[in-house]
Enzyme design. Structure first.
Site, PDB file in Angstrom:
ATOM      1  N   LYS A  53       5.849  -1.189  -4.552  1.00  0.00           N
ATOM      2  CA  LYS A  53       6.702  -0.162  -3.922  1.00  0.00           C
ATOM      3  C   LYS A  53       6.064   0.322  -2.614  1.00  0.00           C
ATOM      4  O   LYS A  53       4.905  -0.010  -2.330  1.00  0.00           O
ATOM      5  CB  LYS A  53       6.871   1.009  -4.884  1.00  0.00           C
ATOM      6  CG  LYS A  53       5.561   1.714  -5.210  1.00  0.00           C
ATOM      7  CD  LYS A  53       5.733   2.894  -6.140  1.00  0.00           C
ATOM      8  CE  LYS A  53       4.400   3.516  -6.455  1.00  0.00           C
ATOM      9  NZ  LYS A  53       4.462   4.850  -6.995  1.00  0.00           N
ATOM     10  N   ARG A 151       6.990  14.610 -15.045  1.00  0.00           N
ATOM     11  CA  ARG A 151       7.611  14.110 -13.815  1.00  0.00           C
ATOM     12  C   ARG A 151       8.871  13.365 -14.257  1.00  0.00           C
ATOM     13  O   ARG A 151       9.812  13.980 -14.724  1.00  0.00           O
ATOM     14  CB  ARG A 151       6.592  13.214 -13.076  1.00  0.00           C
ATOM     15  CG  ARG A 151       6.891  13.001 -11.618  1.00  0.00           C
ATOM     16  CD  ARG A 151       5.816  12.215 -10.902  1.00  0.00           C
ATOM     17  NE  ARG A 151       5.770  10.804 -11.289  1.00  0.00           N
ATOM     18  CZ  ARG A 151       5.014   9.887 -10.708  1.00  0.00           C
ATOM     19  NH1 ARG A 151       4.201  10.215  -9.731  1.00  0.00           N
ATOM     20  NH2 ARG A 151       5.030   8.634 -11.114  1.00  0.00           N
ATOM     21  N   HIS A 183       3.902   7.261 -18.063  1.00  0.00           N
ATOM     22  CA  HIS A 183       2.948   7.215 -16.942  1.00  0.00           C
ATOM     23  C   HIS A 183       1.883   8.286 -17.162  1.00  0.00           C
ATOM     24  O   HIS A 183       2.200   9.401 -17.586  1.00  0.00           O
ATOM     25  CB  HIS A 183       3.720   7.469 -15.639  1.00  0.00           C
ATOM     26  CG  HIS A 183       2.969   7.144 -14.389  1.00  0.00           C
ATOM     27  ND1 HIS A 183       2.221   5.992 -14.220  1.00  0.00           N
ATOM     28  CD2 HIS A 183       2.878   7.815 -13.206  1.00  0.00           C
ATOM     29  CE1 HIS A 183       1.708   5.978 -13.003  1.00  0.00           C
ATOM     30  NE2 HIS A 183       2.079   7.077 -12.368  1.00  0.00           N
ATOM     31  N   ARG A 239       0.413  -1.478 -15.304  1.00  0.00           N
ATOM     32  CA  ARG A 239       1.070  -1.485 -13.994  1.00  0.00           C
ATOM     33  C   ARG A 239       0.026  -1.125 -12.940  1.00  0.00           C
ATOM     34  O   ARG A 239      -0.365   0.037 -12.837  1.00  0.00           O
ATOM     35  CB  ARG A 239       2.221  -0.465 -13.955  1.00  0.00           C
ATOM     36  CG  ARG A 239       3.265  -0.653 -15.057  1.00  0.00           C
ATOM     37  CD  ARG A 239       4.398   0.358 -14.901  1.00  0.00           C
ATOM     38  NE  ARG A 239       3.935   1.731 -14.857  1.00  0.00           N
ATOM     39  CZ  ARG A 239       3.710   2.504 -15.922  1.00  0.00           C
ATOM     40  NH1 ARG A 239       3.924   2.033 -17.145  1.00  0.00           N
ATOM     41  NH2 ARG A 239       3.275   3.737 -15.773  1.00  0.00           N
ATOM     42  N   TYR A 285      -5.977  17.689  22.803  1.00  0.00           N
ATOM     43  CA  TYR A 285      -5.236  18.955  22.752  1.00  0.00           C
ATOM     44  C   TYR A 285      -6.071  20.095  22.168  1.00  0.00           C
ATOM     45  O   TYR A 285      -6.711  19.940  21.123  1.00  0.00           O
ATOM     46  CB  TYR A 285      -3.996  18.788  21.875  1.00  0.00           C
ATOM     47  CG  TYR A 285      -2.927  17.892  22.453  1.00  0.00           C
ATOM     48  CD1 TYR A 285      -2.434  18.084  23.740  1.00  0.00           C
ATOM     49  CD2 TYR A 285      -2.395  16.862  21.681  1.00  0.00           C
ATOM     50  CE1 TYR A 285      -1.432  17.256  24.244  1.00  0.00           C
ATOM     51  CE2 TYR A 285      -1.392  16.045  22.177  1.00  0.00           C
ATOM     52  CZ  TYR A 285      -0.914  16.247  23.459  1.00  0.00           C
ATOM     53  OH  TYR A 285       0.060  15.436  23.959  1.00  0.00           O
ATOM     54  N   CYS A 332      -3.833  12.681  18.235  1.00  0.00           N
ATOM     55  CA  CYS A 332      -2.516  12.940  18.828  1.00  0.00           C
ATOM     56  C   CYS A 332      -1.482  12.022  18.168  1.00  0.00           C
ATOM     57  O   CYS A 332      -1.797  11.262  17.266  1.00  0.00           O
ATOM     58  CB  CYS A 332      -2.561  12.679  20.332  1.00  0.00           C
ATOM     59  SG  CYS A 332      -3.920  13.499  21.166  1.00  0.00           S
ATOM     60  N   MET A 333      -0.265  12.075  18.649  1.00  0.00           N
ATOM     61  CA  MET A 333       0.795  11.291  18.014  1.00  0.00           C
ATOM     62  C   MET A 333       0.526   9.788  18.122  1.00  0.00           C
ATOM     63  O   MET A 333       0.774   9.024  17.185  1.00  0.00           O
ATOM     64  CB  MET A 333       2.148  11.622  18.650  1.00  0.00           C
ATOM     65  CG  MET A 333       3.319  10.988  17.923  1.00  0.00           C
ATOM     66  SD  MET A 333       4.893  11.315  18.705  1.00  0.00           S
ATOM     67  CE  MET A 333       5.087  13.063  18.423  1.00  0.00           C
ATOM     68  N   ASP A 334      -0.008   9.349  19.282  1.00  0.00           N
ATOM     69  CA  ASP A 334      -0.145   7.909  19.529  1.00  0.00           C
ATOM     70  C   ASP A 334      -1.574   7.475  19.814  1.00  0.00           C
ATOM     71  O   ASP A 334      -1.805   6.296  20.070  1.00  0.00           O
ATOM     72  CB  ASP A 334       0.676   7.507  20.772  1.00  0.00           C
ATOM     73  CG  ASP A 334       2.001   8.208  20.828  1.00  0.00           C
ATOM     74  OD1 ASP A 334       2.810   7.929  19.933  1.00  0.00           O
ATOM     75  OD2 ASP A 334       2.209   9.041  21.727  1.00  0.00           O
TER      76      ASP A 334
HETATM   77  C1  LIG Z   1       5.433   4.665 -12.498  1.00  0.00           C
HETATM   78  C2  LIG Z   1       4.252   4.084 -11.809  1.00  0.00           C
HETATM   79  N1  LIG Z   1       3.540   3.118 -12.412  1.00  0.00           N
HETATM   80  C3  LIG Z   1       2.453   2.583 -11.841  1.00  0.00           C
HETATM   81  C4  LIG Z   1       2.029   2.992 -10.608  1.00  0.00           C
HETATM   82  C5  LIG Z   1       0.793   2.379 -10.014  1.00  0.00           C
HETATM   83  O1  LIG Z   1      -0.202   3.347  -9.902  1.00  0.00           O
HETATM   84  P1  LIG Z   1      -1.619   2.961  -9.279  1.00  0.00           P
HETATM   85  O2  LIG Z   1      -1.358   2.668  -7.844  1.00  0.00           O
HETATM   86  O3  LIG Z   1      -2.445   4.162  -9.512  1.00  0.00           O
HETATM   87  O4  LIG Z   1      -2.069   1.763 -10.022  1.00  0.00           O
HETATM   88  C6  LIG Z   1       2.736   3.994  -9.938  1.00  0.00           C
HETATM   89  C7  LIG Z   1       2.279   4.472  -8.633  1.00  0.00           C
HETATM   90  O5  LIG Z   1       2.270   5.611  -8.296  1.00  0.00           O
HETATM   91  C8  LIG Z   1       3.870   4.555 -10.556  1.00  0.00           C
HETATM   92  O6  LIG Z   1       4.606   5.509  -9.954  1.00  0.00           O
END
Ligand SMILES: Cc1ncc(COP(=O)(O)O)c(C=O)c1O
Length: 396
Positions: A53, A151, A183, A239, A285, A332-334
């Site tokens: 992701k 969450r 999680h 995961r 700045y 700065c921004m850039d």
């Molecule tokens: C639902 C879920 N599973 C697994 C992960 C992977 O976590 P990590 O990057 O700590 O391994 C994330 C990341 O935030 C997550 O949101």
């Protein structure tokens, strides 16, 4: 309300980026595959899902996914439907789970594309059943229990109802219950009481699901930290996100697991200006830094729009050759300014390494996280769309 899709406007295209010779993020796909192999071997019997992701944690969604598949990974994880469908459009056909979507999102394209989808409420389950009807195939569902993160996921109070609804949809042939999952809140803090408590709640939820007649093949709870240091959280699949990209979930976790990870991303830039300044000259700045002796400053053409945290102002360092140079004044921004020292021989066009693997003395994303009071995750995922990704190893 009118919503404008900026991605349809070429003027806002991510391709309006920095020349790669001026600055880029090099992504070492061999290191990525190596980290995955190390993690797979560490977790033994559990399967590994690599989380790609947020543009592969800033490393590129499709290249990261392809490299993970090349490393033999059966499961990929993403947050959003768009991420999942982008992977499908890129040709990815493997197992893929998406877990975060809005109340108005059409889930039919996900079901039609054979994407596994998380459900955390009977409302989401109904939408998946409807999507299955439209797509004319069962939806592959992972039921999410909130074991204590507060969450995503349904709380235990609603779990029996969700399981009963899932069992009904299963009997009707509308869904397959592939997984039950949750999680962890604090796996990166060894000994944190929430970890044992969440595992216990997860077991209770699994038993209740079993009583409801559900037989998912995958029970999954652990993130990178859980995969590294909480073996009792491994279940059928872990995961892993950040560890696959070579970054410790928190200082000392990989070492505690006896696992060596290699940072995958190196951010490099050229010095685009080098000049002498005098004692009393203020830099950037607000003049938050004023030279107390003559020195040489170099200009790095990356800024907070490119993911360089403004919190790094007057704090962080970059690698210049085999030495470190501190940031002077505000980011700065850039662009930002580094102090090369009074006798500096550095020239315009010379390379600075903002962060990398640390193997040549340069700072790592973990160092930046420490300097900016954040986590390595934020340092790599913030690297902006203007910064070209440069893939080494040829697999992407
Ligand atoms: C639902 C879920 N599973 C697994 C992960 C992977 O976590 P990590 O990057 O700590 O391994 C994330 C990341 O935030 C997550 O949101």
């Amino acid at each position: 309300m009118t919503v404008t899709d900026r991605s349809a406007d070429p003027a806002s295209s991510p391709l309006a980026g920095i020349d790669p010779r001026t600055a880029h993020a090099a992504i070492d796909l061999a290191a990525f595959r190596r980290n995955i192999a190390v993690l797979r071997s560490h977790v033994g019997d559990a399967d590994v899902m690599v989380v790609v992701k947020a543009d592969g944690y800033g490393h590129g969604l499709v290249p990261s996914a392809r490299a993970a598949r090349a490393a033999g990974v059966g499961w990929l994880g993403v947050a959003t439907p768009t991420e999942a469908l982008t992977l499908r459009q890129s040709g990815d056909e493997g197992r893929l789970l998406a877990w975060l979507y809005g109340v108005d999102e059409d889930l039919t394209p996900l079901v039609a594309a054979d994407v596994d989808v998380s459900a955390q409420s009977t409302e989401q389950l109904s939408r998946l059943v409807a999507a299955a009807g439209t797509a004319e195939r069962p939806a592959r569902v992972h039921l999410k229990i909130d074991t204590g993160l507060s969450r995503n996921g349904i709380r235990m109070e609603g779990w029996d109802d969700l399981c009963a609804a899932a069992a009904e949809a299963l009997d009707a042939g509308a869904i397959q219950v592939v997984g039950i999952w949750s999680h962890l809140a604090a796996a990166d803090e060894p000994g944190h009481p929430s970890v044992a408590s969440q595992i216990q709640v997860f077991h209770t939820a699994l038993a209740a699901a079993h009583r409801a007649g559900l037989r998912p093949s995958l029970r999954h709870l652990a993130n990178s930290a859980g995969a590294l240091v909480v073996p009792e959280a491994h279940f059928d699949l872990v995961r892993v996100g950040i560890a696959a990209y070579g970054i410790d979930p928190a200082p000392g976790i990989a070492a505690l697991a006896g696992v060596e990870l290699t940072p995958v991303m190196t951010v490099r830039a050229q010095l685009v200006n080098v000049k002498a300044i005098q004692s009393g000259d203020g830099v950037s700045y607000g003049h938050t830094w004023v030279a107390d002796c003559p020195t040489t400053v170099g200009l790095v053409p990356l800024g907070y729009a490119d993911g360089i945290p403004r919190h790094a102002s007057d704090t962080a360092q970059v690698g210049v050759g085999s030495r470190r140079a501190p940031i002077r004044g505000r980011v700065c921004m850039d662009q930002f300014v580094v102090d090369l020292g009074v006798d500096a021989a550095d020239l315009v066009g010379d390379e600075v390494v903002v962060f990398g693997s640390g193997s040549r003395g340069e700072p790592t994303a973990a160092d930046w996280a420490d300097w900016c009071d954040t986590i390595g995750y934020e340092i790599v995922t913030r690297v902006g769309v203007r910064v070209p990704r440069h893939y080494i190893d040829g697999v992407a």
